[in-house]
Design a protein around this motif. Structure first.
Motif: not given
Length: 294
Positions: A241-247, A231-239
């Motif tokens: 603009g990085l794609d988190s689809g590989h996680l 969930e923290l990685a998703q927050k960082i992705a939102d901040i």
């Protein structure tokens, strides 16, 4: 008031020293060992004579002891060295502070608890699951048994970092940038806490000390937002603009060292004194990540 900050080259110590040096009522000095520089006092905490000399020269009223081995896996890989810093050197420093008329504030961890019955009050019984937690609990007990000192337990820390991997939180930036598919922990709930907020909490404590308040025993501080690493990685992705689809979330992760499920800290002993935090997790993350993304 004279203050000495150990481990002042580290993630927490840098922010604590910088915050206290902005207060005209305080004279804050930072020390470090392997990374001494930038105006820091070079001090080996295992050198009793050097420590006594520093205490005699600086005459601190409070020593904020940020120096520690704080990575659980590294602690287990080098147990003797980790125990020496987290316990033996801390006990010796506490005794030397007591003899010099200084208090010691020992920075500890939420990992002194087993994570089975959160939130944890300051008087709940610790039960650490890994060597790191055991070493910090032993350090707490050694310090509190060596004079009129106090302990501040903290959870997962992040903040202004010299490189992403300096914190497990900002290290997720590299996890997002590396497009290799991987599983990320979706089991353990952590409460990421900004070192700048911790530094400000310590400044608020010192303000009360200057007004005549006394601090003893154990205190807790923590961020308010509980989340897994996924969930923290998703927050960082939102901040960022990085794609988190590989996680993808891993609800049954395997750790090198055992980890507690949820060690949420009850910080009411400090909030009851009117001590408050600064900002939301998202804003704190954005400030910490901005220089790393530049």
């Amino acid at each position: 008031m004279n203050i000495l900050v150990t481990g002042a080259s580290g993630l927490l110590g840098r922010s604590v020293l910088a915050r206290l040096q902005r207060d005209a009522r305080l004279q804050a000095t930072g020390c470090a060992f392997s990374r001494a520089g930038d105006g820091l006092l070079a001090l080996d905490l295992n050198d009793r004579n050097a420590v006594n000399s520093a205490l005699d020269t600086l005459r601190p009223r409070l020593v904020i002891h940020c120096a520690a081995e704080r990575w659980p896996d590294r602690c287990a890989q080098a147990p003797e060295r980790s125990w020496q810093l987290n316990v033996a050197a801390s006990e010796a420093l506490a005794r030397q502070c007591e003899a010099a008329g200084a208090q010691l504030a020992y920075i500890s961890t939420d990992y002194v608890f087993d994570g089975n019955a959160p939130p944890y009050a300051v008087d709940n019984t610790p039960n650490p699951l890994n060597f790191y937690g055991r070493s910090k609990l032993a350090g707490e007990r050694a310090v509190l048994g060596s004079g009129d000192h106090w302990v501040l337990r903290l959870p997962l820390l992040f903040g202004p970092a010299q490189y992403p991997g300096e914190s497990g939180v900002t290290g997720l930036l590299e996890t997002l940038q590396n497009r290799t598919p991987q599983a990320v922990d979706y089991w353990a709930i952590r409460f990421p806490t900004c070192v700048e907020e911790v530094a400000d909490v310590l400044a608020q404590i010192l303000s009360r000390v200057l007004d005549g308040a006394t601090f003893h025993g154990i205190y807790h501080w923590s961020g308010d937002s509980g989340c897994t690493r996924y969930e923290l990685a998703q927050k960082i992705a939102d901040i960022t603009g990085l794609d988190s689809g590989h996680l993808h979330p891993d609800s049954a992760p395997r750790f090198e060292q055992p980890r507690p499920r949820n060690c949420q800290l009850d910080k009411s002993r400090l909030t009851s004194l009117g001590i408050r935090g600064q900002d939301t997790l998202e804003r704190q993350l954005a400030r910490a990540l901005a220089p790393l993304c530049a």
